[in-house]
Design an enzyme around this catalytic site. Structure first.
Site, PDB file in Angstrom:
ATOM      1  CD  GLU A 144      -8.072  -4.084  -0.189  1.00 29.19           C
ATOM      2  OE1 GLU A 144      -6.958  -3.602  -0.521  1.00 29.19           O
ATOM      3  OE2 GLU A 144      -8.196  -5.115   0.498  1.00 29.19           O
ATOM      4  CG  HIS A 182      -2.001  -1.067   1.148  1.00 30.79           C
ATOM      5  ND1 HIS A 182      -2.591  -1.485  -0.027  1.00 30.79           N
ATOM      6  CD2 HIS A 182      -2.559  -1.810   2.145  1.00 30.79           C
ATOM      7  CE1 HIS A 182      -3.485  -2.426   0.252  1.00 30.79           C
ATOM      8  NE2 HIS A 182      -3.477  -2.654   1.542  1.00 30.79           N
ATOM      9  CG  HIS A 227      -7.794  -1.234   2.652  1.00 25.98           C
ATOM     10  ND1 HIS A 227      -8.375  -1.984   3.665  1.00 25.98           N
ATOM     11  CD2 HIS A 227      -6.741  -1.971   2.201  1.00 25.98           C
ATOM     12  CE1 HIS A 227      -7.695  -3.101   3.823  1.00 25.98           C
ATOM     13  NE2 HIS A 227      -6.703  -3.127   2.948  1.00 25.98           N
TER      14      HIS A 227
END
Length: 326
Positions: free
Chosen positions: A292, A101, A171
């Protein structure tokens, strides 16, 4: 429409909360990470998402909960990739080897600027410099968050001044029943293939059919306990906005996911541990699930995966809508 101080981070940075409302939905968005901190629906007596009342938890046990993640969502194997003949080393914040991420100071940890705010929508922006977390190019990111009736939408866009890679994703963790366990939810994902992963959750490079496996969600079925943290292959590139998934709780409340993205990461929350939550809840394993919408993970290292490169003059743009159906 309102804006209020939500809290301060250990380094003194202030985090504000933006309140949105439209139709039967109301939401709170934080300037930290453009986090969806809370989402409520009229006549439903619990939050629809997992969040926490303490801002510091978003840098600890509630990391990534409800945030926009990037500049490259999901994982980059071995914390490196090659672009136009040059190899870049990115922050190895996952198991000390891989990048997750966007790195340890990804966009979920940054304070976003409020560009505009209206009763039903907010636009937030974030600029990252060249070299941030090892990624090339200055990147300018915009997140448009909008409530419309029973819909919550995210439009994520980005521009750059040098070739880079980009994948932005919301998310959020969802629990449509408010019972702290989503394994009895029913899920449909319109994908005929998924990406197997190794022991570090990095795609192996295989694009495997879902037929006859625990990954076949083409017809709605109970989630169960098989264990999921995998990308489902929606398409081989960007496409028009269309429905790709539907989640239904035991209560009968449903959420349809529509997106332009080519991938959908389904994580069943199996590794949550004692996260302080909304309304006094404590989130444990399977307390919520993430859907996601994103580029495929490790795409920069996989020539057979859809291209995730963003170049000067191009605009990265993805839209995702979560539509709630009572």
């Amino acid at each position: 429409m309102s804006q209020a101080l939500f809290g301060k981070l250990p380094d003194g940075r202030e985090v504000h909360s933006l309140s949105l409302q439209s139709g039967r939905l109301s939401a709170k968005i934080l300037t930290l990470g453009a986090i969806l901190q809370d989402l409520r629906m009229e006549d439903v007596d619990h939050p629809l998402v997992l969040g926490t009342p303490a801002v510091t938890d978003y840098l600890g046990p509630a990391r990534y909960f409800g945030a926009i993640v990037g500049r490259f969502a999901n994982r980059i194997g071995e914390g490196s990739f090659t672009l136009d003949g040059k190899t870049y080393r990115t922050d190895p914040n996952f198991r000390d080897r891989h990048t997750l991420h966007g790195g340890s100071e990804g966009i979920d940890t940054q304070i976003w600027q409020v560009q505009s705010l209206a009763p039903d929508r907010a636009t937030l922006t974030l600029d990252l410099p060249d070299g941030h977390m090892g990624f090339p190019g200055t990147i300018w990111i915009t997140a448009g968050i909008h409530l419309a009736g029973d819909e919550l939408s995210f439009t994520l866009s980005a521009r750059t001044d040098a070739p880079t890679i980009c994948s932005l994703a919301h998310h959020g963790f969802f629990d449509l029943d408010g019972r702290g366990d989503i394994r009895n939810h029913s899920l449909m994902i319109d994908a005929g293939h998924y990406l197997p992963v190794d022991d570090d959750l990095i795609p192996t490079g295989e694009i495997r059919p879902v037929d006859g496996s625990d990954f076949d969600f083409r017809s709605p079925r109970r989630i169960g306990s098989a264990g999921y943290d995998h990308n489902f292959c929606l398409s081989d590139g960007q496409r028009p906005l269309c429905p790709v998934a539907r989640l239904t709780g035991e209560s009968g409340l449903s959420m349809q996911v529509e997106t332009t993205a080519c991938g959908l990461q389904f994580y069943d929350g199996a590794y949550m541990r004692d996260v302080p939550g909304l309304d006094g809840r404590i989130y444990g394993p399977h307390a919520g699930l993430a859907l996601e919408t994103q580029h495929w993970p490790d795409a920069p290292n996989r020539p057979g995966f859809p291209d995730a490169v963003l170049r000067p003059g191009q605009v990265y743009s993805e839209t995702t809508i979560y539509r709630f159906i009572a």
